[in-house]
Design an enzyme around this catalytic site. Structure first.
Site, PDB file in Angstrom:
ATOM      1  N   ARG A  34     103.841  85.337  21.180  1.00 49.55           N
ATOM      2  CA  ARG A  34     102.854  84.357  20.724  1.00 49.55           C
ATOM      3  C   ARG A  34     102.547  84.544  19.242  1.00 49.55           C
ATOM      4  O   ARG A  34     102.442  83.567  18.492  1.00 49.55           O
ATOM      5  CB  ARG A  34     101.559  84.481  21.535  1.00 49.55           C
ATOM      6  CG  ARG A  34     100.454  83.600  20.971  1.00 49.55           C
ATOM      7  CD  ARG A  34      99.160  83.685  21.734  1.00 49.55           C
ATOM      8  NE  ARG A  34      98.150  82.846  21.097  1.00 49.55           N
ATOM      9  CZ  ARG A  34      96.998  82.501  21.648  1.00 49.55           C
ATOM     10  NH1 ARG A  34      96.702  82.915  22.863  1.00 49.55           N
ATOM     11  NH2 ARG A  34      96.140  81.745  20.997  1.00 49.55           N
ATOM     12  N   HIS A  61      97.066  68.640  26.085  1.00 48.13           N
ATOM     13  CA  HIS A  61      96.567  68.995  24.758  1.00 48.13           C
ATOM     14  C   HIS A  61      96.620  67.820  23.789  1.00 48.13           C
ATOM     15  O   HIS A  61      96.558  67.992  22.573  1.00 48.13           O
ATOM     16  CB  HIS A  61      97.316  70.211  24.178  1.00 48.13           C
ATOM     17  CG  HIS A  61      96.970  71.487  24.864  1.00 48.13           C
ATOM     18  ND1 HIS A  61      97.451  72.715  24.477  1.00 48.13           N
ATOM     19  CD2 HIS A  61      96.156  71.734  25.930  1.00 48.13           C
ATOM     20  CE1 HIS A  61      96.964  73.657  25.267  1.00 48.13           C
ATOM     21  NE2 HIS A  61      96.188  73.086  26.149  1.00 48.13           N
ATOM     22  N   TYR A  90      92.101  69.891  20.716  1.00 50.33           N
ATOM     23  CA  TYR A  90      93.395  69.974  20.050  1.00 50.33           C
ATOM     24  C   TYR A  90      93.650  68.813  19.092  1.00 50.33           C
ATOM     25  O   TYR A  90      94.580  68.874  18.286  1.00 50.33           O
ATOM     26  CB  TYR A  90      94.523  70.070  21.084  1.00 50.33           C
ATOM     27  CG  TYR A  90      94.618  71.434  21.707  1.00 50.33           C
ATOM     28  CD1 TYR A  90      95.513  72.389  21.235  1.00 50.33           C
ATOM     29  CD2 TYR A  90      93.778  71.798  22.757  1.00 50.33           C
ATOM     30  CE1 TYR A  90      95.581  73.656  21.793  1.00 50.33           C
ATOM     31  CE2 TYR A  90      93.838  73.060  23.319  1.00 50.33           C
ATOM     32  CZ  TYR A  90      94.743  73.980  22.829  1.00 50.33           C
ATOM     33  OH  TYR A  90      94.805  75.245  23.381  1.00 50.33           O
TER      34      TYR A  90
END
Length: 439
Positions: free
Chosen positions: A98, A203, A256
């Site tokens: 990540r 998102h 988002y």
């Protein structure tokens, strides 16, 4: 599905720090959703986390006095066999991957985020081969099971499963739940008294309306947002929405959207953070170290409040509620990632959308949907096309599809697509067998 001997639930990625929330959700619903055997499964590299989380899970169950047997295993086939429900919540490459997803795009002055843009595609490319391998086991060993996915990017992963397998799969995200809860708070109402007309992609979803007793409350929501009532999640910079944006949009945005509506501002914040406290992934890694230290305390026998800081709050509780709705044929409302199937006229039928759904024993059924407003339609179509290409790249190791996916994405600068993509593949090659074979 037979509850005579209780249900079998399998959690793939059982060593996740989110797992205590699943335990809490199961205990809360034990009388209506009688899980007898809970299998927490992980890979060898995550065994130490599995043992820590599993120990806490057993203590929580014991404290609650419910008859749930918690099994810890590295044997995925054993965990999947004859399961009634399977939850996927794994991260290929763990948090180090990540962090790379966040840092590589920043090198090219592009947003670094784990679920969208260049970082999101990197995560999808790593995850797609693994989810398809898991699905082979499910098809062989638990063909009637329901797969509840909240492995990110949830929309892309759910669409991959629906396109390339015959598994009963529904995707889940906590963002619409956050939007729902904020709306209830703005209105001063119980969360059970309202529902949202949400539509879009994972998102990238908008609340077109908020309904209370059959009446629209969207104007009150817009007024509340203009009054700086925030709607955000832990992993996105927390600043108020611009008044002109909210007034002209006349819809409830999701957190988002700040990546798209405030790109320069978010990018600046990310660049500053990466040089100071670190990217969100680095912050989460420190938080997880703290959580796992906390989880080892033998006197801890409940989900710690500190878990709410992790960023995925409500994921697991929403998953438990969804499984109960299917099992009990409830016919209630959820916000889910499901195949479009003519719901949004301007998108392909096999694309996965995020939509207000009716849920019964047969699964999730998206509510009918009026045509999208031009305010949001174009962005949804572009990101949908990006996702289609990203899936083809992930399944087939198609470099050209990956290239074109990044070229389409509005959060990626077109002039850096090739070096950015080459960096992503090079830094992740150990997790990209589909590209290794094609190189």
């Amino acid at each position: 599905m037979n509850s005579k001997n209780g249900l079998k639930l399998t959690v793939i990625g059982g060593g996740s720090s989110y797992t205590p929330e699943i335990i809490e959700g199961l205990i809360k619903r034990y009388d209506e959703f009688p899980v007898k055997d809970l299998y927490l499964v992980d890979i060898k590299q995550g065994q130490w986390k599995l043992e820590i989380v599993g120990g806490l899970a057993k203590r929580i169950v014991q404290e609650a006095g419910v008859d749930i047997r918690v099994h810890l295993t590295l044997n995925r086939k054993e965990a999947i066999k004859d399961a009634d429900f399977i939850i996927t919540q794994f991260r290929v490459g763990q948090l180090d991957a990540r962090i790379r997803d966040e840092k590589i795009p920043l090198k090219y002055n592009c947003l670094g985020q784990e679920t969208t843009g260049a970082g999101g595609m990197a995560k999808a490319l790593r995850t797609i081969p693994v989810i398809l391998d898991i699905c082979k086991d499910i098809e062989e060993l638990a063909s009637n099971a329901w797969l509840i996915n909240f492995t990110n990017p949830s929309g892309i992963i759910t669409e991959t499963v629906k396109k390339y397998t015959e598994i009963k799969c529904i995707g889940l995200c906590n963002v619409p739940v956050v939007m729902h809860n904020v709306s209830a708070d703005i209105l001063g109402l119980s969360r059970d008294d309202i529902y949202l007309d949400i539509v879009g992609l994972n998102h990238l979803v908008w609340g077109r309306d908020v309904i209370y007793q059959g009446e629209s409350k969207i104007d009150d929501i817009i007024e509340g947002l203009i009054s700086e009532r925030k709607i955000t999640v832990k992993n996105i910079s927390d600043f108020p929405w611009e008044k002109d944006l909210i007034q002209s949009l006349k819809m409830l945005p999701c957190p988002y959207h700040k990546y798209y509506y405030n790109t320069a501002k978010i990018l600046e914040a990310e660049l500053i953070a990466s040089k100071n406290e670190g990217t969100r992934g680095e912050v989460v890694k420190e938080l997880e170290d703290f959580l796992f230290e906390l989880y080892q305390n033998p006197s801890l026998r409940e989900k710690p409040q500190e878990l709410n800081e992790r960023g995925g709050h409500y994921y697991s509780d929403a998953a438990c509620e969804l499984m109960s709705a299917i099992y009990n044929d409830k016919g209630d409302i959820h916000y889910l990632n499901v195949p479009n199937q003519e719901t949004i006229a301007s998108l392909p039928n096999d694309s996965v959308i995020e939509r207000t759904c009716y849920v019964d024993s047969k699964g999730a059924h998206p509510l009918d949907c009026k045509e999208l407003s031009p305010k949001i339609r174009g962005l949804i179509q572009v990101i949908n096309d990006y996702e289609i290409l990203a899936i083809e790249a992930g399944v087939h190791g198609d470099y050209d599809a990956a290239y074109q996916a990044l070229l389409l994405h509005p959060l990626v600068e077109s002039s850096v697509v090739k070096p950015l993509l080459d960096d992503i593949i090079r830094e992740n090659i150990d997790y990209l067998p589909q590209f290794s074979l094609n190189s």
